[in-house]
Design an enzyme around this catalytic site. Structure first.
Site, PDB file in Angstrom:
ATOM      1  N   LYS A  20       0.567  -7.966 -67.501  1.00  0.00           N
ATOM      2  CA  LYS A  20      -0.622  -8.148 -66.865  1.00  0.00           C
ATOM      3  C   LYS A  20      -1.751  -8.022 -67.793  1.00  0.00           C
ATOM      4  O   LYS A  20      -2.708  -8.752 -68.125  1.00  0.00           O
ATOM      5  CB  LYS A  20      -1.085  -7.627 -65.608  1.00  0.00           C
ATOM      6  CG  LYS A  20       0.082  -7.652 -64.314  1.00  0.00           C
ATOM      7  CD  LYS A  20      -0.426  -6.811 -63.106  1.00  0.00           C
ATOM      8  CE  LYS A  20      -0.391  -5.509 -63.559  1.00  0.00           C
ATOM      9  NZ  LYS A  20       1.206  -4.772 -63.581  1.00  0.00           N
ATOM     10  N   ARG A  95      -3.361  -4.062 -54.707  1.00  0.00           N
ATOM     11  CA  ARG A  95      -2.065  -3.465 -54.575  1.00  0.00           C
ATOM     12  C   ARG A  95      -1.416  -3.122 -53.558  1.00  0.00           C
ATOM     13  O   ARG A  95      -0.377  -2.638 -53.123  1.00  0.00           O
ATOM     14  CB  ARG A  95      -1.961  -2.129 -55.574  1.00  0.00           C
ATOM     15  CG  ARG A  95      -1.377  -2.616 -57.083  1.00  0.00           C
ATOM     16  CD  ARG A  95      -1.464  -1.016 -57.624  1.00  0.00           C
ATOM     17  NE  ARG A  95      -0.679  -0.939 -58.760  1.00  0.00           N
ATOM     18  CZ  ARG A  95      -1.231  -0.912 -60.109  1.00  0.00           C
ATOM     19  NH1 ARG A  95      -2.050  -1.687 -60.628  1.00  0.00           N
ATOM     20  NH2 ARG A  95      -0.199  -0.517 -61.071  1.00  0.00           N
ATOM     21  N   ARG A 134       6.095   1.049 -74.530  1.00  0.00           N
ATOM     22  CA  ARG A 134       4.676   0.670 -74.450  1.00  0.00           C
ATOM     23  C   ARG A 134       3.772   1.792 -75.149  1.00  0.00           C
ATOM     24  O   ARG A 134       4.062   2.965 -74.924  1.00  0.00           O
ATOM     25  CB  ARG A 134       4.411   0.556 -73.143  1.00  0.00           C
ATOM     26  CG  ARG A 134       2.609   0.455 -72.885  1.00  0.00           C
ATOM     27  CD  ARG A 134       2.277  -0.140 -71.906  1.00  0.00           C
ATOM     28  NE  ARG A 134       2.348   0.373 -70.504  1.00  0.00           N
ATOM     29  CZ  ARG A 134       1.953   0.124 -69.219  1.00  0.00           C
ATOM     30  NH1 ARG A 134       1.551  -1.153 -68.979  1.00  0.00           N
ATOM     31  NH2 ARG A 134       2.199   0.856 -68.305  1.00  0.00           N
ATOM     32  N   ARG A 167       1.826   6.707 -72.335  1.00  0.00           N
ATOM     33  CA  ARG A 167       1.447   7.151 -71.050  1.00  0.00           C
ATOM     34  C   ARG A 167       2.344   7.947 -70.669  1.00  0.00           C
ATOM     35  O   ARG A 167       3.455   7.637 -70.534  1.00  0.00           O
ATOM     36  CB  ARG A 167       0.988   5.816 -70.198  1.00  0.00           C
ATOM     37  CG  ARG A 167      -0.435   5.355 -70.356  1.00  0.00           C
ATOM     38  CD  ARG A 167      -0.765   4.131 -69.725  1.00  0.00           C
ATOM     39  NE  ARG A 167      -0.374   3.960 -68.302  1.00  0.00           N
ATOM     40  CZ  ARG A 167      -0.246   2.951 -67.508  1.00  0.00           C
ATOM     41  NH1 ARG A 167      -0.734   1.745 -68.107  1.00  0.00           N
ATOM     42  NH2 ARG A 167       0.038   3.076 -66.103  1.00  0.00           N
ATOM     43  N   ARG A 178       7.317   4.244 -59.730  1.00  0.00           N
ATOM     44  CA  ARG A 178       6.058   3.173 -59.705  1.00  0.00           C
ATOM     45  C   ARG A 178       6.673   1.932 -59.456  1.00  0.00           C
ATOM     46  O   ARG A 178       5.967   0.863 -58.565  1.00  0.00           O
ATOM     47  CB  ARG A 178       5.654   2.838 -60.992  1.00  0.00           C
ATOM     48  CG  ARG A 178       4.610   4.164 -61.290  1.00  0.00           C
ATOM     49  CD  ARG A 178       4.130   4.316 -62.812  1.00  0.00           C
ATOM     50  NE  ARG A 178       3.474   3.245 -63.575  1.00  0.00           N
ATOM     51  CZ  ARG A 178       3.741   2.920 -64.638  1.00  0.00           C
ATOM     52  NH1 ARG A 178       4.505   3.685 -65.427  1.00  0.00           N
ATOM     53  NH2 ARG A 178       3.051   1.803 -65.213  1.00  0.00           N
TER      54      ARG A 178
END
Ligand code: ADP
Ligand code: ADP
Ligand code: ZN
Length: 232
Positions: A20, A95, A134, A167, A178
């Site tokens: 996203k 969300r 990431r 992260r 998640r």
């Protein structure tokens, strides 16, 4: 009815790691509206150490959702800024069904229609591969991937020179949670916008450029058909 070019809202929905943020940076430019990412805003509050940031931290570390009231207030505040008066690209919000209802009501009040809710669909294996590699910029929140999309200036951000970091919530335990939270709380949001007739599904499994092209098509206002003799 023909939709205006810029003056409306586009939602970018999808699981954690779907791409996203990566796509939103291109898409916001195409649409001429600001990119409003709830996760980015929450991390900015957390970095500042303000009250919202402190309240959000414990949820974010676990990979749980921050309570609706906090997130809805934060987004409404952001949408009240002048650059969002004519629309925005929302990334990571809404969300939950509660957030979706709050947003829908606020947009009706502002006379801003939702042009599209784009659902970036990615298989579960791809999500974990993307999240585990990431690297995020603490300053501009750009993301890179150590294999799929390395920063040209690694270990620094290619856009602003920030020192990239991984992260905390991209660790395996938080990632599993998640994805489960996403399946439980966010899947109903996708169904909600499907029922409203604004949902577009885009396959997010391909290369970044391929996905970008598919997204541009998905948010295009319905083209006015050109008569055959003009097109020829
Ligand atoms: P990702 O890009 O991996 O989907 P985000 O950066 O959007 O993750 O979100 C990081 C964390 O911030 C989430 O795990 C959650 O704790 C919190 N968060 C972000 N957006 C929302 C939201 N709309 N509602 C509740 N919590 C949110
Ligand atoms: P989200 O905002 O949905 O959580 P990101 O945009 O941060 O997802 O992307 C997650 C990770 O996957 C990042 O490391 C990013 O560089 C990488 N990525 C994004 N899109 C693609 C793609 N189409 N192919 C391969 N890797 C991608
Ligand atoms: Zn940066």
């Amino acid at each position: 009815m023909e939709l205006p070019q810029h003056h409306d809202v586009v939602l970018l929905l999808g699981a954690p790691g779907a791409g996203k943020g990566t796509q939103a940076r291109f898409l916001a430019e195409t649409l001429g509206v600001p990119h409003v990412a709830s996760g980015d805003l929450l991390r900015e509050h957390r970095n500042r150490g303000d009250e919202l940031g402190k309240a959000a931290q414990v949820y974010m570390d676990r990979g749980d959702l921050v309570p609706d009231t906090l997130v809805v207030d934060m987004i409404m505040h952001r949408l009240n800024e002048p650059d969002a008066a004519d629309g925005a690209l929302l990334d990571g919000f809404p969300r939950t069904i509660g957030q979706a209802h709050a947003l829908d009501a606020a947009l009706v009040e502002r006379g801003l229609p939702i042009r599209r809710a784009v659902y970036l669909e990615v298989s579960r294996g791809t999500l974990t591969d993307r999240l585990s590699g990431r690297w995020t910029c603490p300053s501009c929140q750009s993301t890179y991937h150590d294999r799929f999309s390395p920063s040209p200036a690694a270990p620094l951000c290619g856009r602003c020179g920030g020192v990239l970091y991984q992260r905390e919530d991209d660790r395996r335990e938080a990632v599993e949670n998640r994805i489960n939270v996403y399946l439980r709380d966010t899947t109903p949001v996708i169904d909600h916008y499907d029922r409203l007739g604004v949902l577009a599904r885009v396959n997010g499994d391909g290369e970044i450029e391929q996905v970008r092209d598919a997204l541009r098509l998905a948010v295009d206002p319905v083209p006015v058909p050109v008569p055959a003799h003009v097109a020829a």
